[in-house]
Design an enzyme around this catalytic site. Structure first.
Site, PDB file in Angstrom:
ATOM      1  N   LYS A  51     -10.063   1.009  -1.860  1.00  0.00           N
ATOM      2  CA  LYS A  51     -10.073   0.702  -0.443  1.00  0.00           C
ATOM      3  C   LYS A  51     -11.438   1.094   0.103  1.00  0.00           C
ATOM      4  CE  LYS A  51      -7.308   1.209   3.778  1.00  0.00           C
ATOM      5  NZ  LYS A  51      -6.060   1.783   4.348  1.00  0.00           N
TER       6      LYS A  51
ATOM      7  N   GLU B 208       0.838  -1.190   0.000  1.00  0.00           N
ATOM      8  CA  GLU B 208       0.000   0.000   0.000  1.00  0.00           C
ATOM      9  C   GLU B 208       0.881   1.251   0.000  1.00  0.00           C
ATOM     10  OE1 GLU B 208      -3.744   1.717   2.629  1.00  0.00           O
ATOM     11  OE2 GLU B 208      -2.160   0.606   3.659  1.00  0.00           O
TER      12      GLU B 208
ATOM     13  N   CYS C 144      -5.099  -3.274   3.164  1.00  0.00           N
ATOM     14  CA  CYS C 144      -4.734  -3.031   4.557  1.00  0.00           C
ATOM     15  C   CYS C 144      -5.918  -3.155   5.527  1.00  0.00           C
ATOM     16  CB  CYS C 144      -4.048  -1.672   4.669  1.00  0.00           C
ATOM     17  SG  CYS C 144      -3.140  -1.429   6.224  1.00  0.00           S
TER      18      CYS C 144
END
Length: 511
Positions: free
Chosen positions: A340, A265, A374
């Site tokens: 995300k 990321e 993440c």
């Protein structure tokens, strides 16, 4: 059987075995007519030799399984015993059939308890897989039913056997060997008074069945090599500087024939150091101005080096809003993207990033993959949405600054692998960026996790990097093992979901 250890051998039945086989059938099937005529057994051996299997102890046949091929669409429906073996004892074998039909499995009474029946069933399953047949079907007698027929309906009896409240010598055995009851068949074998003429239609599905045998160019990969870049954050002065470093790793992974390369990321965050005087909100938006160029150049690397690349994630401006997006650069030149979904408090506070609203599985030439960036890996709902779309490998590019932050990602990623019966690869960054606010320190130990069962490593970790060291790691993952796990695992999480209690995610919610 004497007290000596049996010397067992599994083999196909030969014509000279008939007398011994007939004696065993007469012993086991005394209540339903005993052995078949010699002509019938000889015809079976002639038409389908691989389907006739026996187990011998020191040369003596002590168990056997007789099998034919049938048309699945016909025999997955209601039928009778005479549809399989007519009144003249002629077997209705179909050489071009797409399923196996189990005629009989029988074991000498003295050898029961040694699980010889399970060996014969396992041999049948292997035959089904090796010959790319759709399923194994069987008409299963329920010889214990007559004992309770005066006060239990046949459906109640089957349910109680399923719940192990009652034991049936055939149905209980079939269910313990992964066969499912698909329907009840009346008048299957009228002379079977112990079953009151009933039988269950049993089915074992071959999860490896390919309806159309693919060409070698279209065949699905079963062994996939994952490559992960544990990327060191370092000062960079241009996009060329970033791409040169990335190309070194892509070239190295390609040289080891990796199918995928995973970057972390915000791997391009070092370029924020070009504007040390700017606020963090301004710097991240300036960084987003490089994302399209980096995406296109990574796509060229994917094609040039013949490797699928997950380009970590990058900030991207769309319609006046800033998003955190991971790109999947296919080696054929196609490009997919995954936003995300869950934005961390830090991203919201310091960078004013918005979240996406959809996760999807991407079809690649090396399996069905999903990407959780993440923090997203810490929400089980997203992993379950991917699993309901058939995900085989989840990639988690991450950035964490402390060990406790890293452990949140790692432990949740392991949970996603177990509960969704898939592989999960995590890749992070290491090093320091003194000139970049809010991305100044890194902690990472990249790894690849598997489900936790006998098919996989004892600690469910296939490989892991050294902590806080720039390096690449590889993992070979076997996609076929996921199919075994789903149907024959010690536990089968996906199959045992209580959808009646907590429901499921539907694809329509993702559209």
């Amino acid at each position: 059987m004497d007290t000596n250890t049996p010397l067992l051998n599994l083999r196909t039945i030969e014509p000279g075995d008939y007398d011994e086989l007939a004696a065993l059938m007469n012993l086991v099937f005394e209540d339903v007519g005993g052995a078949w005529p010699r002509m019938t057994i000889m015809d079976l051996i002639h038409q389908f030799p691989d389907g006739q299997i026996c187990i011998e102890d020191s040369g003596k046949i002590v168990g056997a399984a007789l099998t034919i091929k049938v048309d699945y669409n016909r025999f997955s429906l209601n039928h009778t015993y005479t549809d399989i073996i007519n009144e003249q004892n002629v077997i209705q074998h179909q050489a071009n059939g797409d399923a196996l039909y189990g005629l009989d499995v029988f074991v000498h009474p003295d050898y029961r308890g040694l699980r010889l029946g399970r060996r014969l069933y396992d041999a049948r399953k292997e035959l089904c897989r090796n010959t790319n047949l759709k399923a194994i079907l069987a008409g299963g007698r329920i010889p214990g039913y007559h004992k309770v027929a005066d006060h239990l309906s046949v459906l109640e009896y089957i349910e109680k056997v399923k719940r192990k409240e009652l034991h049936d010598p055939i149905l209980s055995f079939q269910q313990s060997n992964d066969f499912d009851v698909k329907r009840l068949m009346k008048h299957y074998l009228p002379e079977d008074t112990k079953s009151c003429g009933y039988a269950t239609l049993l089915e074992w599905d071959n999860v490896f069945y390919d309806e159309v045998a693919p060409s070698i160019l279209d065949s699905e990969k079963t062994m996939v090599r994952l490559g992960i870049v544990q990327w060191q954050m370092r000062m960079m002065v241009s996009v060329d500087d970033l791409i040169d470093q990335a190309e070194f790793f892509v070239s190295s992974l390609s040289g080891y024939q990796s199918d995928f390369a995973l970057f972390p990321e915000f791997f391009n965050a070092p370029l924020m150091g070009l504007w040390p005087e700017q606020s963090s909100v301004e710097a991240i938006r300036l960084l987003s101005g490089f994302s399209e160029e980096i995406k296109q150049r990574f796509s060229q690397l994917a094609v040039t080096y013949n490797i699928n690349i997950i380009s970590g994630s990058m900030p991207v401006m769309k319609d006046g809003r800033l998003y955190n997006i991971a790109y999947l650069l296919h080696r054929d030149g196609c490009i997919d993207e995954q936003y995300k979904i869950h934005i961390t408090p830090h991203e919201q506070r310091d960078w004013v990033i918005d979240g996406g609203d959809k996760v999807k599985v991407f079809e690649t030439d090396a399996g069905r993959i999903g990407i959780l960036i993440c923090y997203d890996a810490e929400f089980p709902e997203l992993g379950r949405m991917l699993s309901e779309q058939g995900v085989q490998i989840m990639f988690v590019p991450f950035w964490t600054d402390t060990k406790n932050g890293y452990l949140r990602v790692r432990l949740c990623a392991q949970a996603r692998a177990i509960e969704n019966e898939c592989y999960v690869a995590i890749g992070g960054s290491v090093g320091n960026l003194p000139r970049v606010n809010n991305v100044d320190i890194q902690y990472a130990q990249s790894a690849v996790f598997s489900p936790s069962d006998i098919y996989f490593p004892h600690d469910a970790t296939i490989t892991e990097a050294s902590p806080n060291t720039e390096m690449i790691i590889f993992a070979d993952v076997e996609l076929d093992k996921l199919k075994y796990l789903n149907t024959e695992g010690s536990v089968t999480n996906l199959r045992h979901r209580r959808l009646d209690l907590y429901g499921g995610f539907t694809l329509s919610k993702q559209k």
